[in-house]
Design a protein around this motif. Structure first.
Motif, PDB file in Angstrom:
ATOM      1  N   ASN A  96       0.659  -0.918  -0.060  1.00  0.00           N
ATOM      2  CA  ASN A  96       0.006  -0.300  -0.459  1.00  0.00           C
ATOM      3  C   ASN A  96       0.979   1.217   0.364  1.00  0.00           C
ATOM      4  O   ASN A  96       2.124   1.297   0.751  1.00  0.00           O
ATOM      5  N   TYR A  99       1.096   3.076   2.961  1.00  0.00           N
ATOM      6  CA  TYR A  99       1.648   2.486   4.324  1.00  0.00           C
ATOM      7  C   TYR A  99       3.162   3.044   3.836  1.00  0.00           C
ATOM      8  O   TYR A  99       4.254   2.969   4.921  1.00  0.00           O
ATOM      9  N   ASP A 140      -2.903  -9.570   5.251  1.00  0.00           N
ATOM     10  CA  ASP A 140      -3.312  -9.036   3.869  1.00  0.00           C
ATOM     11  C   ASP A 140      -4.891  -8.843   4.756  1.00  0.00           C
ATOM     12  O   ASP A 140      -5.149  -7.340   4.595  1.00  0.00           O
ATOM     13  N   GLN A 141      -5.166  -8.888   5.388  1.00  0.00           N
ATOM     14  CA  GLN A 141      -6.584  -8.220   6.694  1.00  0.00           C
ATOM     15  C   GLN A 141      -6.103  -7.527   7.495  1.00  0.00           C
ATOM     16  O   GLN A 141      -7.093  -5.844   6.665  1.00  0.00           O
ATOM     17  N   ILE A 142      -5.492  -7.149   8.005  1.00  0.00           N
ATOM     18  CA  ILE A 142      -5.145  -6.643   8.553  1.00  0.00           C
ATOM     19  C   ILE A 142      -4.376  -4.204   7.358  1.00  0.00           C
ATOM     20  O   ILE A 142      -4.974  -3.755   8.024  1.00  0.00           O
ATOM     21  N   LYS A 144      -5.913  -4.560   4.331  1.00  0.00           N
ATOM     22  CA  LYS A 144      -6.636  -4.021   4.074  1.00  0.00           C
ATOM     23  C   LYS A 144      -8.210  -2.807   4.811  1.00  0.00           C
ATOM     24  O   LYS A 144      -8.396  -2.154   4.589  1.00  0.00           O
ATOM     25  N   LYS A 145      -7.552  -3.357   6.445  1.00  0.00           N
ATOM     26  CA  LYS A 145      -8.324  -2.870   7.474  1.00  0.00           C
ATOM     27  C   LYS A 145      -7.718  -1.146   7.358  1.00  0.00           C
ATOM     28  O   LYS A 145      -7.793  -0.188   7.745  1.00  0.00           O
ATOM     29  N   TYR A 146      -5.831  -0.799   7.378  1.00  0.00           N
ATOM     30  CA  TYR A 146      -5.523   0.043   7.518  1.00  0.00           C
ATOM     31  C   TYR A 146      -5.093   1.048   6.255  1.00  0.00           C
ATOM     32  O   TYR A 146      -6.037   2.090   6.231  1.00  0.00           O
ATOM     33  N   LEU A 148      -8.899   0.851   4.276  1.00  0.00           N
ATOM     34  CA  LEU A 148      -9.257   1.706   4.401  1.00  0.00           C
ATOM     35  C   LEU A 148      -9.970   2.722   5.314  1.00  0.00           C
ATOM     36  O   LEU A 148     -10.568   3.646   5.650  1.00  0.00           O
ATOM     37  N   LEU A 149      -9.261   3.056   6.412  1.00  0.00           N
ATOM     38  CA  LEU A 149      -8.609   3.917   7.199  1.00  0.00           C
ATOM     39  C   LEU A 149      -8.037   5.129   6.608  1.00  0.00           C
ATOM     40  O   LEU A 149      -8.764   6.057   7.222  1.00  0.00           O
ATOM     41  N   GLU A 151      -7.218   5.706   3.056  1.00  0.00           N
ATOM     42  CA  GLU A 151      -7.695   6.016   1.681  1.00  0.00           C
ATOM     43  C   GLU A 151      -8.191   7.021   2.075  1.00  0.00           C
ATOM     44  O   GLU A 151      -8.348   8.685   1.405  1.00  0.00           O
TER      45      GLU A 151
END
Length: 185
Positions: A96, A99, A140-142, A144-146, A148-149, A151
């Protein structure tokens, strides 16, 4: 960026493709677009290996400017980086960009770049120095949450930057006309 011998002062033009220099970067990550040099399309194509695109992270690599950084904003379709910068183009399939940007930001805050720089007369970091950074990458799950927060926050920041850029251009176009009396309020 291109070596100094590949880009000469007489090759700059008044309009064209911007060249991002250290003065366009900052220690807090803000992109400073108040002064650009420009090159022609032909010169850009010749130096295409030093091209940068929106979302690329730019990092100053020499002297007392080591650690200045920014992400190329979306309102600049493409640019060329000067020899005093390096670029990081995160692969969206693996990383990302926000990130990676935040990692660069934190490394700058703790003066990491100066601590790893080498050079007897002028400290320098290399692309290898950047490639050799160990990055903790969550699952990957974490991630994706990151994403979504952060972006929406970065998109809002980018939208505000674009508005500011547009307003600055409008002001710069109108101010001389107001001062000369060409237009009146």
């Amino acid at each position: 960026g291109p070596f100094g011998t590949q880009l000469h002062n007489d090759e700059y033009v008044s309009e064209g493709i911007p060249v991002v220099k250290v003065k366009n970067l900052s220690f807090n990550g803000t992109f400073l677009d108040n002064s650009f040099s420009y090159i022609t399309e032909e010169k850009f194509n010749y130096l295409i290996r030093s091209a940068v695109y929106p979302g690329d992270i730019l990092l100053a690599k020499t002297g007392n400017t080591i650690g200045k950084f920014s992400m190329l904003p979306s309102y600049i379709n493409r640019a060329l980086i000067a020899s005093s910068n390096l670029k990081i183009s995160p692969n969206p399939e693996k990383f990302n960009k926000f990130y990676i940007y935040n990692i660069i930001q934190n490394l700058t805050k703790i003066d990491y770049w100066n601590n790893i720089s080498a050079g007897s007369t002028r400290p320098t970091i290399t692309l290898s120095d950047v490639r050799n950074i160990d990055i903790i990458y969550p699952n990957d799950q974490i991630m994706k949450k990151y994403f979504l927060l952060v972006e929406p926050l970065y998109n809002l920041k980018e939208k505000n930057i674009i508005s500011l850029y547009s307003l600055t251009k409008t002001r710069d176009a109108l101010l001389p006309k107001l001062m000369s009396g060409e237009i009146r309020v």
